[in-house]
Write an enzyme that holds these catalytic residues in place. Structure first.
Site, PDB file in Angstrom:
ATOM      1  N   TRP A 290      42.213  40.390  60.958  1.00 21.41           N
ATOM      2  CA  TRP A 290      41.153  41.297  60.525  1.00 21.41           C
ATOM      3  C   TRP A 290      39.862  41.047  61.295  1.00 21.41           C
ATOM      4  CZ3 TRP A 290      40.672  45.846  59.490  1.00 21.41           C
ATOM      5  CH2 TRP A 290      39.719  46.421  58.649  1.00 21.41           C
TER       6      TRP A 290
ATOM      7  N   ARG B  61      37.861  29.196  64.518  1.00 21.91           N
ATOM      8  CA  ARG B  61      37.929  27.799  64.071  1.00 21.91           C
ATOM      9  C   ARG B  61      38.609  26.916  65.103  1.00 21.91           C
ATOM     10  NH1 ARG B  61      41.987  25.067  61.615  1.00 21.91           N
ATOM     11  NH2 ARG B  61      43.170  27.008  61.351  1.00 21.91           N
ATOM     12  N   ARG B  62      39.655  27.438  65.749  1.00 25.84           N
ATOM     13  CA  ARG B  62      40.451  26.620  66.661  1.00 25.84           C
ATOM     14  C   ARG B  62      39.996  26.814  68.108  1.00 25.84           C
ATOM     15  NH1 ARG B  62      45.782  29.308  65.068  1.00 25.84           N
ATOM     16  NH2 ARG B  62      46.571  28.269  66.952  1.00 25.84           N
TER      17      ARG B  62
ATOM     18  N   LYS C 275      40.227  39.711  51.350  1.00 30.86           N
ATOM     19  CA  LYS C 275      40.510  40.154  49.982  1.00 30.86           C
ATOM     20  C   LYS C 275      41.227  39.050  49.218  1.00 30.86           C
ATOM     21  CE  LYS C 275      41.032  44.868  51.728  1.00 30.86           C
ATOM     22  NZ  LYS C 275      41.961  45.994  51.985  1.00 30.86           N
TER      23      LYS C 275
ATOM     24  N   LYS D 170      45.782  44.552  44.275  1.00 27.34           N
ATOM     25  CA  LYS D 170      46.845  45.395  44.846  1.00 27.34           C
ATOM     26  C   LYS D 170      47.843  44.578  45.654  1.00 27.34           C
ATOM     27  CE  LYS D 170      44.973  45.242  49.121  1.00 27.34           C
ATOM     28  NZ  LYS D 170      45.565  45.014  50.444  1.00 27.34           N
TER      29      LYS D 170
ATOM     30  N   ASP E   6      43.998  51.698  48.543  1.00 26.73           N
ATOM     31  CA  ASP E   6      44.487  50.418  49.057  1.00 26.73           C
ATOM     32  C   ASP E   6      45.863  50.092  48.494  1.00 26.73           C
ATOM     33  OD1 ASP E   6      44.236  48.243  50.680  1.00 26.73           O
ATOM     34  OD2 ASP E   6      42.442  47.448  49.727  1.00 26.73           O
TER      35      ASP E   6
ATOM     36  N   ASN F 143      52.259  41.435  52.488  1.00 28.30           N
ATOM     37  CA  ASN F 143      52.655  41.146  51.115  1.00 28.30           C
ATOM     38  C   ASN F 143      53.913  41.918  50.721  1.00 28.30           C
ATOM     39  OD1 ASN F 143      50.344  39.369  50.133  1.00 28.30           O
ATOM     40  ND2 ASN F 143      49.240  41.101  50.991  1.00 28.30           N
TER      41      ASN F 143
ATOM     42  N   VAL G 240      48.733  35.107  57.141  1.00 29.98           N
ATOM     43  CA  VAL G 240      48.539  34.802  55.723  1.00 29.98           C
ATOM     44  C   VAL G 240      48.912  36.005  54.869  1.00 29.98           C
ATOM     45  CG1 VAL G 240      46.830  34.217  53.958  1.00 29.98           C
ATOM     46  CG2 VAL G 240      46.707  33.158  56.226  1.00 29.98           C
TER      47      VAL G 240
ATOM     48  N   GLU H 230      47.941  37.086  51.461  1.00 27.35           N
ATOM     49  CA  GLU H 230      46.977  36.737  50.416  1.00 27.35           C
ATOM     50  C   GLU H 230      47.545  36.929  49.010  1.00 27.35           C
ATOM     51  OE1 GLU H 230      44.193  35.318  50.664  1.00 27.35           O
ATOM     52  OE2 GLU H 230      43.130  35.854  52.500  1.00 27.35           O
TER      53      GLU H 230
END
Length: 341
Positions: A12, A32-33, A106, A192, A245, A257, A280, A282
């Site tokens: 994102w 971060r990396r 989210k 959602k 969404d 998901n 990921v 979420e």
């Protein structure tokens, strides 16, 4: 020309950096990396997330948190939901009353059951609460990055702040609406993901279109019940961060998901599925949060309860569907007495 710093170089954050740079914004993308930042600088591609996407050279990549924070007074927080507090605490020394914060990820924090903007408000004491908002809606990163037409909602407690977020992010390819019901937008956009896991399970066991339609409709009803119990405006759930969404996440092949639920339906363990996924999902941790929120506020959320039982109690998907289908008969517009008052 507007400037923005995006914290998080996942799918994102990467997609949004391309979108904003294409719109002529000054964009800083914090990763971060170091190896990810180095690869983006060298090849103009993120090696892990959306690797086919060309990142414009105008996007400034850095791993220096202080430098990223000082580059702009508008911070877009695109780190995974359960990592947001830790990242925000590292950023706190660099915040001041002129900073605006926009939650892009989210989710609902497991330990506190706070939404993302609430976590930011909790951490950044120097930032006024009305300068903390969220950008949510049916917006898969892949399609935003490709410039496909998308509509989302900018939410902030103050309409002027919501309008500012709208102005920064809106282009001819990304239409941004405003809403001052931040809580409703975040509950809809987070819960959602639980329903998307259920949709994937339904797809995996080939329950068909009728079941999927029932799942989306009744899923929206229980998300709205939770939102109302928390004080959100029920109309919000008929909007982009609610039904919008929910539909895209339950139907799209891009949905992580939904994919996770589909894999769970084959008999794989949750750990097996998560280990095989590069990005990921979420919804797994959000399932815990939504389940606990519902219990705490006495809100009946049968689909969420079923997903929780499948993920964490090793219950059979087919048995949980049977349990849902054999619940006591109810009026379609049934609400608990507490929500009718």
């Amino acid at each position: 020309m507007s400037s923005i710093t995006l914290f998080g170089a996942g799918s994102w954050g990467t997609a949004m950096s391309v979108h904003l740079a294409s719109a002529g914004r000054d964009v800083v993308l914090w990763a971060r990396r170091p190896e990810v930042a180095d690869e983006i600088r060298r090849t103009s591609h993120n090696p892990t997330y959306l690797p086919e996407l060309l990142i414009p050279s105008s996007v400034y990549i850095t791993t220096d948190l202080e430098k990223a924070a000082e580059a702009s007074d508008l911070w877009g927080m695109a780190v995974p939901s359960q990592q947001l507090r830790g990242r925000a605490e590292h950023l706190r020394p660099h915040a001041h009353s002129g900073v605006r914060l926009v939650a892009l990820s989210k989710g609902i924090e497991n330990e506190t059951l706070l939404t993302m903007s609430q976590v930011l408000d909790d951490v950044f004491e120097s930032v006024p609460s009305d300068q903390i908002g969220a950008l949510y809606g049916p917006s898969h990163a892949e399609e935003v990055a490709e410039g496909r037409p998308t509509a989302v909602v900018a939410a902030a407690p103050d309409e002027g702040e919501a309008r500012h977020i709208q102005k920064v992010f809106m282009t001819e390819r990304l239409r941004v609406y405003m809403n001052t019901d931040v809580l409703g937008v975040e509950i809809g956009g987070s819960a959602k993901n639980v329903l998307a896991i259920a949709a994937g399970i339904a797809d995996g066991v080939s329950y068909g279109d009728n079941a999927k339609a029932a799942l989306v409709t009744r899923g929206l009803a229980e998300i709205r019940r939770l939102g109302q119990a928390l004080g959100a405006d029920p109309q919000t759930f008929a909007g982009l961060a609610g039904i919008g969404d929910l539909v895209v996440t339950c139907m799209s092949p891009h949905s992580r998901n939904r994919y996770l639920g589909e894999q769970i339906s084959t008999g794989k363990s949750l750990d097996e599925v998560l280990n095989d996924m590069a990005m990921v999902a979420e919804g797994v941790r959000t399932t815990r949060s939504v389940y606990n929120l519902a219990k705490h506020h006495g809100v009946e959320m049968p689909i969420t309860e079923a997903v929780h039982a499948i993920l964490f109690d090793d219950k059979s998907p087919r048995k949980m569907v049977k349990r849902l289908m054999t619940r006591s008969a109810k009026h379609e517009n049934w609400l608990p007495t507490t929500l009718q008052q």
